[in-house]
Scaffold this motif. Structure first.
Motif, mmCIF file in Angstrom:
data_model
loop_
_atom_site.group_PDB
_atom_site.id
_atom_site.type_symbol
_atom_site.label_atom_id
_atom_site.label_comp_id
_atom_site.label_asym_id
_atom_site.label_seq_id
_atom_site.Cartn_x
_atom_site.Cartn_y
_atom_site.Cartn_z
ATOM 1 N N VAL A 258 -0.071 -3.325 2.602
ATOM 2 C CA VAL A 258 0.174 -2.349 3.663
ATOM 3 C C VAL A 258 -1.121 -1.998 4.387
ATOM 4 N N ALA A 259 -2.189 -1.723 3.632
ATOM 5 C CA ALA A 259 -3.444 -1.329 4.267
ATOM 6 C C ALA A 259 -4.007 -2.456 5.134
ATOM 7 N N LEU A 260 -3.948 -3.686 4.628
ATOM 8 C CA LEU A 260 -4.474 -4.817 5.392
ATOM 9 C C LEU A 260 -3.669 -5.014 6.675
ATOM 10 N N ASN A 261 -2.349 -4.937 6.593
ATOM 11 C CA ASN A 261 -1.502 -5.107 7.765
ATOM 12 C C ASN A 261 -1.702 -3.982 8.772
ATOM 13 N N ALA A 262 -1.811 -2.748 8.262
ATOM 14 C CA ALA A 262 -1.930 -1.588 9.148
ATOM 15 C C ALA A 262 -3.169 -1.678 10.024
ATOM 16 N N LYS A 263 -4.203 -2.365 9.523
ATOM 17 C CA LYS A 263 -5.427 -2.494 10.319
ATOM 18 C C LYS A 263 -5.501 -3.802 11.100
ATOM 19 N N THR A 264 -5.120 -4.909 10.488
ATOM 20 C CA THR A 264 -5.464 -6.206 11.079
ATOM 21 C C THR A 264 -4.328 -6.893 11.828
ATOM 22 N N GLN A 265 -3.082 -6.381 11.753
ATOM 23 C CA GLN A 265 -1.985 -7.070 12.438
ATOM 24 C C GLN A 265 -2.214 -7.100 13.945
ATOM 25 N N ARG A 266 -2.706 -5.964 14.491
ATOM 26 C CA ARG A 266 -3.227 -5.898 15.860
ATOM 27 C C ARG A 266 -4.213 -4.748 15.916
ATOM 28 N N TYR A 267 -5.333 -4.957 16.596
ATOM 29 C CA TYR A 267 -6.374 -3.932 16.613
ATOM 30 C C TYR A 267 -6.226 -2.929 17.761
ATOM 31 N N GLY A 268 -5.673 -3.370 18.890
ATOM 32 C CA GLY A 268 -5.738 -2.546 20.087
ATOM 33 C C GLY A 268 -4.530 -1.679 20.338
ATOM 34 N N THR A 269 -3.813 -1.271 19.300
ATOM 35 C CA THR A 269 -2.605 -0.462 19.493
ATOM 36 C C THR A 269 -2.788 0.934 18.909
ATOM 37 N N CYS A 270 -2.023 1.888 19.442
ATOM 38 C CA CYS A 270 -2.202 3.275 19.034
ATOM 39 C C CYS A 270 -1.678 3.543 17.629
ATOM 40 N N ASN A 271 -0.886 2.618 17.051
ATOM 41 C CA ASN A 271 -0.375 2.835 15.693
ATOM 42 C C ASN A 271 -1.135 2.015 14.646
ATOM 43 N N THR A 272 -2.290 1.491 15.026
ATOM 44 C CA THR A 272 -3.147 0.782 14.080
ATOM 45 C C THR A 272 -3.917 1.792 13.221
ATOM 46 N N MET A 273 -4.012 1.536 11.925
ATOM 47 C CA MET A 273 -4.780 2.415 11.042
ATOM 48 C C MET A 273 -6.247 2.429 11.468
ATOM 49 N N VAL A 379 6.212 6.263 4.070
ATOM 50 C CA VAL A 379 5.977 6.044 2.645
ATOM 51 C C VAL A 379 6.046 4.546 2.385
ATOM 52 N N ASN A 380 4.963 3.983 1.855
ATOM 53 C CA ASN A 380 4.919 2.575 1.447
ATOM 54 C C ASN A 380 5.281 1.613 2.577
ATOM 55 N N ALA A 381 4.797 1.896 3.773
ATOM 56 C CA ALA A 381 5.041 1.016 4.921
ATOM 57 C C ALA A 381 3.861 1.092 5.880
ATOM 58 N N SER A 382 3.646 0.002 6.607
ATOM 59 C CA SER A 382 2.527 -0.083 7.544
ATOM 60 C C SER A 382 2.740 0.821 8.753
ATOM 61 N N THR A 383 1.669 1.455 9.197
ATOM 62 C CA THR A 383 1.744 2.286 10.405
ATOM 63 C C THR A 383 2.116 1.468 11.634
ATOM 64 N N ARG A 384 1.960 0.157 11.581
ATOM 65 C CA ARG A 384 2.274 -0.693 12.731
ATOM 66 C C ARG A 384 3.764 -0.702 13.062
ATOM 67 N N PHE A 385 4.610 -0.172 12.171
ATOM 68 C CA PHE A 385 6.042 -0.082 12.471
ATOM 69 C C PHE A 385 6.365 1.048 13.448
ATOM 70 N N ALA A 386 5.393 1.901 13.754
ATOM 71 C CA ALA A 386 5.681 3.087 14.571
ATOM 72 C C ALA A 386 5.781 2.729 16.047
ATOM 73 N N ASP A 387 6.849 2.072 16.417
ATOM 74 C CA ASP A 387 7.148 1.858 17.828
ATOM 75 C C ASP A 387 8.655 1.750 18.013
ATOM 76 N N GLY A 388 9.069 1.863 19.256
ATOM 77 C CA GLY A 388 10.487 1.946 19.550
ATOM 78 C C GLY A 388 11.275 0.722 19.152
ATOM 79 N N PHE A 389 10.702 -0.472 19.340
ATOM 80 C CA PHE A 389 11.403 -1.700 18.984
ATOM 81 C C PHE A 389 11.715 -1.721 17.500
ATOM 82 N N GLU A 390 10.705 -1.437 16.673
ATOM 83 C CA GLU A 390 10.890 -1.471 15.222
ATOM 84 C C GLU A 390 11.781 -0.330 14.726
ATOM 85 N N TYR A 391 11.863 0.759 15.477
ATOM 86 C CA TYR A 391 12.710 1.884 15.086
ATOM 87 C C TYR A 391 14.162 1.708 15.540
ATOM 88 N N GLY A 392 14.458 0.578 16.176
ATOM 89 C CA GLY A 392 15.825 0.340 16.615
ATOM 90 C C GLY A 392 16.162 0.974 17.948
#
Length: 430
Positions: A258-273, A379-392
């Motif tokens: 989770v920590a690795l994904n939250a930072k490195t999946q994309r760097y330039g987004t507002c929901n990146t750790m 809880v136990n999920a990457s911050t990168r999920f915090a966007d409208g597409f992923e929230y359905g």
């Protein structure tokens, strides 16, 4: 009339007159869109998706022009990444349009209908906001996401993208107008401002007679400027200082992933750790492996003194690092005593955007969900999920860290308001 022929022109460089013209057109279109049939709106969304798919080559050429101009101006890699319309991102735009078309139409829905002792029924009906002005930087996919959400929720919209994405946005505007016309809806329901002049922004946020709400998406400087100048309500977040806290009870594999994904999946987004907090009791077991993984990905680490004892290659973090939104491969790291210390840090330095805990303790998870005052808490999920597409939500028009009207990713419901409706049978008040 073709999509390009119906575009308004800028009269002799008079930006204020041009923006008033756009505003008047949007206000007129909003009245039609507010009453539009769901099937017509969905046909428009499908036609937009089809046209984008058909015109991929033209869109790629327009995007190339923007990328080449951006590189020549020395735009940083994170900004160029946000600007790029890769085939995968075009696919995501098309999928988002189809998802939004498949969502229930919120307009006209009546909820909370209850009988009163007098015999009347009182409820609430969902209604469009009217005209939504959206000001954004870099990401041309916002043009399609915002247009689609505003259309489905019965709103007209004025879109002012960043100058660095000018050609990409105009190419997408062609597809949007085409889709509206194909569905028999007013093409002025979605208008992309066709000037790079910054005066257009000041004009857009200063037209309460035409615009009902402004949604800014961009850097802190842009949003602070909008907040100062706007004469209409603003749905905003200033910046995304997002945290992941690894609790003493965390599963090491979950924490690593989770920590690795939250930072490195994309760097330039507002929901990146931007800040990693680690409980002291598990730091020795977790940090060396995680630090090495970040280092392998090219992430610059900045840590507190105790972090640097475990990761000697980390730079010393300053007070400014704890509140920084890097939007880059930089991460601040801090060891904390326990959950209370982690939540105290988040309350002091966070931006109320998105924060996550990695834990196997149900009670600690519940406390984190309840006590962390952010628009998304995980809880136990990457911050990168915090966007409208992923929230359905199909897509999002932006993230709101305000507490009024809409909070978190703003989708269809966030683009509507409610009015009270009363149903009677001749009742009178005595």
């Amino acid at each position: 009339m073709s999509a390009s022929e119906s575009m308004p022109e800028i009269p002799d460089g008079d930006i204020a007159a041009y923006m008033r013209d756009l505003g008047g057109r949007a206000r007129a279109a909003s009245r039609t869109l507010a009453q539009a049939d769901t099937r017509a709106k969905d046909r428009a969304l499908a036609a937009i998706a089809e046209d984008i798919d058909r015109r991929r080559d033209a869109l790629a050429q327009a995007n190339r022009s923007d990328l080449e101009a951006g590189a020549a101006k020395g735009l940083d890699p994170a900004l160029l990444d946000r600007l790029a319309l890769t085939p995968a991102r075009v696919d995501a735009m098309i999928e988002g349009l189809h998802q939004i078309a498949g969502l229930p139409d919120p307009v006209g829905a009546i909820t909370d209908l209850n009988y009163r002792p007098t015999g009347i029924q009182v409820g609430r009906m969902r209604v469009p906001l009217g005209v939504v002005g959206i000001i954004y930087e870099s990401r041309p996919n916002v043009t399609v996401d915002a247009a689609a959400l505003c259309l489905k929720s019965g709103n007209a919209t004025l879109l002012r993208g960043g100058s660095e994405a000018f050609h990409s946005n105009q190419a997408l505007a062609h597809s949007i107008r085409h889709g509206l016309e194909q569905a028999g809806l007013p093409a002025d329901g979605v208008q992309v401002v066709a000037t790079r002049d910054r005066a257009a922004v000041s004009a857009l946020v200063g037209m309460p007679e035409f615009v009902d709400v402004i949604v800014p998406r961009g850097g802190k400087g842009l949003i602070e400027r909008i907040d100062r100048e706007a004469r209409v309500p603003v749905i905003k977040h200033l910046h995304g200082v997002c945290h992941v806290y690894i609790d003493a009870t965390a599963d090491p594999e979950k924490a690593f992933d989770v920590a690795l994904n939250a930072k490195t999946q994309r760097y330039g987004t507002c929901n990146t750790m931007e800040t990693l907090l680690v409980a002291e009791g598990v730091a020795e077991a977790i940090l060396p492996r995680l630090g090495a993984a970040f280092r392998d990905q090219g992430v610059e680490l900045r840590g507190c003194p105790r972090t640097r004892e475990l990761l000697p290659y980390a730079l010393a973090a300053t007070e400014a690092d704890w509140g920084a939104e890097y939007l880059a491969p930089i991460l601040s790291m801090r060891l904390v005593a326990d959950l209370d210390a982690a939540m105290e840090h988040i309350a002091r330095y966070g931006s109320r955007h998105t924060d996550a805990i990695i834990t196997e303790d149900y009670n600690r998870a519940r406390r984190f969900l309840r006590e962390v005052d952010s628009s998304s808490v995980m809880v136990n999920a990457s911050t990168r999920f915090a966007d409208g597409f992923e929230y359905g939500l199909g897509a999002e028009i932006g993230i709101s860290t305000d507490k009024f009207h809409a909070r978190g990713p703003v989708g269809l419901e966030g683009l509507t308001s409610v009015k009270f409706v009363v149903l009677g049978n001749g009742e009178i008040r005595t």
